[in-house]
Design a protein around this motif. Sequence first.
Motif, PDB file in Angstrom:
ATOM      1  N   ARG A   1       0.823  -1.218   0.000  1.00 42.07           N
ATOM      2  CA  ARG A   1       0.000   0.000   0.000  1.00 42.07           C
ATOM      3  C   ARG A   1       0.857   1.268   0.000  1.00 42.07           C
ATOM      4  N   ARG A   2       1.882   1.312   0.866  1.00 38.43           N
ATOM      5  CA  ARG A   2       2.746   2.504   0.943  1.00 38.43           C
ATOM      6  C   ARG A   2       3.529   2.713  -0.348  1.00 38.43           C
ATOM      7  N   THR A   3       3.976   1.637  -0.969  1.00 41.52           N
ATOM      8  CA  THR A   3       4.702   1.760  -2.232  1.00 41.52           C
ATOM      9  C   THR A   3       3.797   2.347  -3.301  1.00 41.52           C
ATOM     10  N   HIS A   4       2.584   1.839  -3.407  1.00 41.63           N
ATOM     11  CA  HIS A   4       1.635   2.367  -4.397  1.00 41.63           C
ATOM     12  C   HIS A   4       1.275   3.813  -4.087  1.00 41.63           C
ATOM     13  N   ASP A   5       1.090   4.147  -2.806  1.00 41.73           N
ATOM     14  CA  ASP A   5       0.789   5.524  -2.412  1.00 41.73           C
ATOM     15  C   ASP A   5       1.922   6.482  -2.782  1.00 41.73           C
ATOM     16  N   ALA A   6       3.158   5.975  -2.798  1.00 40.00           N
ATOM     17  CA  ALA A   6       4.323   6.799  -3.127  1.00 40.00           C
ATOM     18  C   ALA A   6       4.557   6.874  -4.639  1.00 40.00           C
ATOM     19  N   GLY A   7       3.641   6.297  -5.419  1.00 35.76           N
ATOM     20  CA  GLY A   7       3.758   6.364  -6.877  1.00 35.76           C
ATOM     21  C   GLY A   7       4.589   5.258  -7.491  1.00 35.76           C
ATOM     22  N   GLY A   8       4.918   4.240  -6.699  1.00 36.29           N
ATOM     23  CA  GLY A   8       5.710   3.127  -7.205  1.00 36.29           C
ATOM     24  C   GLY A   8       4.846   1.917  -7.480  1.00 36.29           C
ATOM     25  N   SER A   9       5.509   0.819  -7.756  1.00 32.68           N
ATOM     26  CA  SER A   9       4.799  -0.437  -7.953  1.00 32.68           C
ATOM     27  C   SER A   9       5.401  -1.486  -7.023  1.00 32.68           C
ATOM     28  N   ALA A  10       4.575  -2.422  -6.608  1.00 27.41           N
ATOM     29  CA  ALA A  10       5.024  -3.489  -5.720  1.00 27.41           C
ATOM     30  C   ALA A  10       4.219  -4.733  -6.012  1.00 27.41           C
ATOM     31  N   MET A  11       4.861  -5.867  -5.852  1.00 26.47           N
ATOM     32  CA  MET A  11       4.148  -7.125  -6.055  1.00 26.47           C
ATOM     33  C   MET A  11       4.752  -8.222  -5.192  1.00 26.47           C
TER      34      MET A  11
END
Length: 111
Positions: free
Chosen positions: A15-25
Motif C-alpha cells: 500500500r505505501r509503495t503504491h501511495d508513493a507512486g511506485g509499484s510493488a508485487m
Amino acid sequence: MSRLAAHVRVSALLRRTHDAGGSAMVLAKGEAMGGAILVQMLDRGTPAGFCERGYGPDGVPALIMAGPADADSQTAGEYWQRRRRNDPDLWVIEVDVAAPQRLVAEIIVND
C-alpha cells in the motif's frame, strides 16, 4: 512485545509503495504470521539490491542488506528462489519506487 504478523507488514508495504507512486508485487507468498520478508528493491527500474529485517550489533531491529546488490533480473530471481527453497515460509516482495530503502525500512523494521 508482540510483532506484527508478516501478512500485515506485506500489505502495508504494498500500500505505501503504491501511495508513493511506485509499484510493488508479491513474488512469493510466505507464512502469514511469522514468515520472514525478503524485499527486492528497484529505484525507478534500477536494481537497488535486496534487504530484510534483521538485528544490528546492538540487538535492535534494523534493515539488513542481503544478496546481490545490482543483479540483473535472472541473477536476482535465482537468488530469491534459492532462499525460498531453504525457507518455504519466506515472503518475497518486489518494490520499484524512488528511495526504496527508506520506504522499506519504515514498514519492515518498525513495530
